[in-house]
Scaffold this motif. Sequence first.
Motif, PDB file in Angstrom:
ATOM      1  N   ALA A  45      92.658  71.104   9.854  1.00  0.00           N
ATOM      2  CA  ALA A  45      92.781  71.532   8.462  1.00  0.00           C
ATOM      3  C   ALA A  45      92.744  70.329   7.519  1.00  0.00           C
ATOM      4  CB  ALA A  45      94.069  72.332   8.270  1.00  0.00           C
ATOM      5  N   ALA A 105      86.217  75.289   7.499  1.00  0.00           N
ATOM      6  CA  ALA A 105      85.961  73.958   8.060  1.00  0.00           C
ATOM      7  C   ALA A 105      84.461  73.735   8.264  1.00  0.00           C
ATOM      8  CB  ALA A 105      86.718  73.786   9.370  1.00  0.00           C
ATOM      9  N   GLY A 157      95.922  77.031   6.282  1.00  0.00           N
ATOM     10  CA  GLY A 157      96.401  75.959   7.160  1.00  0.00           C
ATOM     11  C   GLY A 157      97.802  76.232   7.689  1.00  0.00           C
ATOM     12  N   LEU A 170      91.896  76.510   2.438  1.00  0.00           N
ATOM     13  CA  LEU A 170      92.561  75.663   3.437  1.00  0.00           C
ATOM     14  C   LEU A 170      94.060  75.542   3.146  1.00  0.00           C
ATOM     15  CD1 LEU A 170      89.763  72.979   3.763  1.00  0.00           C
ATOM     16  CD2 LEU A 170      90.569  74.499   5.596  1.00  0.00           C
ATOM     17  N   LEU A 179      90.044  79.796   8.567  1.00  0.00           N
ATOM     18  CA  LEU A 179      90.141  78.350   8.795  1.00  0.00           C
ATOM     19  C   LEU A 179      88.832  77.831   9.382  1.00  0.00           C
ATOM     20  CD1 LEU A 179      91.752  75.697   8.926  1.00  0.00           C
ATOM     21  CD2 LEU A 179      92.605  76.437  11.164  1.00  0.00           C
TER      22      LEU A 179
END
Lengths: 385, 385
Positions: free
Chosen positions: B190, B246, B226, B222, B242
């Motif tokens: 994260a 990413a 996270g 995020l 997530l």
Amino acid sequence: MQNFDYYNPTRIVFGQDSIAQLDTLVPADAKVLVLYGGGSAERNGTLAEVEAALGGRTVRRFGGIEPNPEFDTLMEAVALIRAEKLDFLLAVGGGSVIDGTKFVAAAVDYPNDPWQILETHGAQVTRAVPMGCVLTLPATGSEMNNFSVVSRRARQAKLAFSSAHVFPRFSVLDPVKTYSLPPRQIANGAVDAFVHVMEQYLTYPANAPVQDRYAEGLLQTLIEVGPQALATPQDYDVRANLMWAATQALNGLIGAGVPQDWATHMIGHEITALYGLDHAQTLAIVLPALMNERRAAKRDKLLQYAARVWNIHSGGADERIDMAIAQTRAFFESLGVKTRFADYGVGAEAVDKVAAQLEAHGMTALGEDQAVDIATVRRILQAAL
Amino acid sequence: MQNFDYYNPTRIVFGQDSIAQLDTLVPADAKVLVLYGGGSAERNGTLAEVEAALGGRTVRRFGGIEPNPEFDTLMEAVALIRAEKLDFLLAVGGGSVIDGTKFVAAAVDYPNDPWQILETHGAQVTRAVPMGCVLTLPATGSEMNNFSVVSRRARQAKLAFSSAHVFPRFSVLDPVKTYSLPPRQIANGAVDAFVHVMEQYLTYPANAPVQDRYAEGLLQTLIEVGPQALATPQDYDVRANLMWAATQALNGLIGAGVPQDWATHMIGHEITALYGLDHAQTLAIVLPALMNERRAAKRDKLLQYAARVWNIHSGGADERIDMAIAQTRAFFESLGVKTRFADYGVGAEAVDKVAAQLEAHGMTALGEDQAVDIATVRRILQAAL
């Protein structure tokens, strides 16, 4: 989030003076057909600039691709390509030229009657002539997707196809090339892009915050730059941001992993077919009425849209939804795109006619939940008079 | 907006049970090398699932690719591929395995010493063995870009290369495969993704509202998911969001047309090389200090970040910037990633050492404006003690 499959291999070459890069983007030994629409690409020098960049290659021209590109016209291009053994297609124009070029690309080597490509929505396309684009009109997103819509007036048909083989290899986006567009085309393009985003966003929450925020970012950007693009036509950054937002609005990204609702487009297509209204005009008529009609099913997303896109935070839920719909309508109107049938001289008979066409085409279960039946469509149309 | 060239042909197959699709994604006649890292892919059944999906094909395994993948290890894979004439590479793991596989893909047919690929940063790569990925660790974005970082400990070197030839053909992203990851790897992922976004966003305004809002949407996502990913490891949607955030953080999209500042990564790489800290730990140390040191050059974007990402609207400008930096630090700490050298037992000698390494590697003009010289780096490091 829903499972998804995302693939988009189109290279985007973006910015001022980027047409010169055609020299490296198009294979050096290519025999190129340049396809375009009306005479504006000739008059404003874009065609000459394109051909200069292609210097040294065999280049043929094919002009006259119509708005809502016509099957018969496109088949003339197919014949030319076959006769002259051309092997690279370069679309210079907006969504109609690019959509038409995609069809031509798929038709050249198609083993059966190419009309079948549209009747089977591209399912049997196994190859296509490679193609690139020089975009001159930000609107449809066709420059970075694999969709195409083609009309055949003799059969009163307007059909779509898609195929992984018709992704443009590249698209050149030079915002300066949009400076000379008529205001109506800029306004229509902003509305078209806005509605593309809405149809991938305004459904029900799917716990997909990246997609939601991307969509909201595009909507906010279009709300900002749409009116600016009309007010200051030669502001480079405004045109650049309009162009990039319109491309992002329909390249598969914001719709990946979320429900979608293309009812506005489906209803709009029938209105264009019946009354000849511009595509964006039909969307501007349908969307506000559809938002109101579907306010229960779309309630959570309407409230999110109100808060995040229009900064509406006070009032009861229904009041906030009313305000968001009113803001949407006002945005379209602010661009000069009217939002009611009456503004275009179309009367109440449209309700029956459009509903009948949708029924004839089997469009009787539209929307993210297939709940938009003909009765619902009629209420939407009635409210849009 | 700046001119840009965006191209990303990696297909993303996203969702639960998507590994089964390897059967159609990998050519039926492929002779496949499956590359992976430590034993976790073996232990948790992912390798067996992959091999079941590849049923009928020749499949060899190559395990043991390290975090910060090592040149010597990767060259063993190259030798195996050459000896057994394997023709498709499948990376199963996180960024290190994928980065390593990209290098292997480029090295197999490289006509000279493959170390040259890294020394010339990929400029002379003209082909690569086709590769795909099964991502098990959301963090680096390597699954949807053409970058790779490889280490060679014998020469104290950690070098990067990129090439259009090493885009993965596809990447399979199944969020369920992340459930078994240790919390430290989730937290690091994260932070890594967050900093990737920041390095393409926190520079100076370039009138690129689509890119800005995409970046802000990723940062907000995020920040939300996270901590949730640590608190509820088996929440599918949290892990899905997530993972997708990413991937989006470093696939070229949000950085297209805007200035970038990779100083945090460059400084962080030296810290990892000297002290062995996790990559994300080094970023968490450097970024808050860098934000403060560079607050004048980044002022406008810091204020935009404060308002849009952290909802900080009151107080003077400097106060809002202070709050945004504090929130950034608190976010990293909330994930369990400490933000000061002292937290990792590293003392003030780091200032000289890291600065000397950057100088030795020619990294003396970092940042979006090349203004981060060695004296500036020293102030950043001093503030991060």
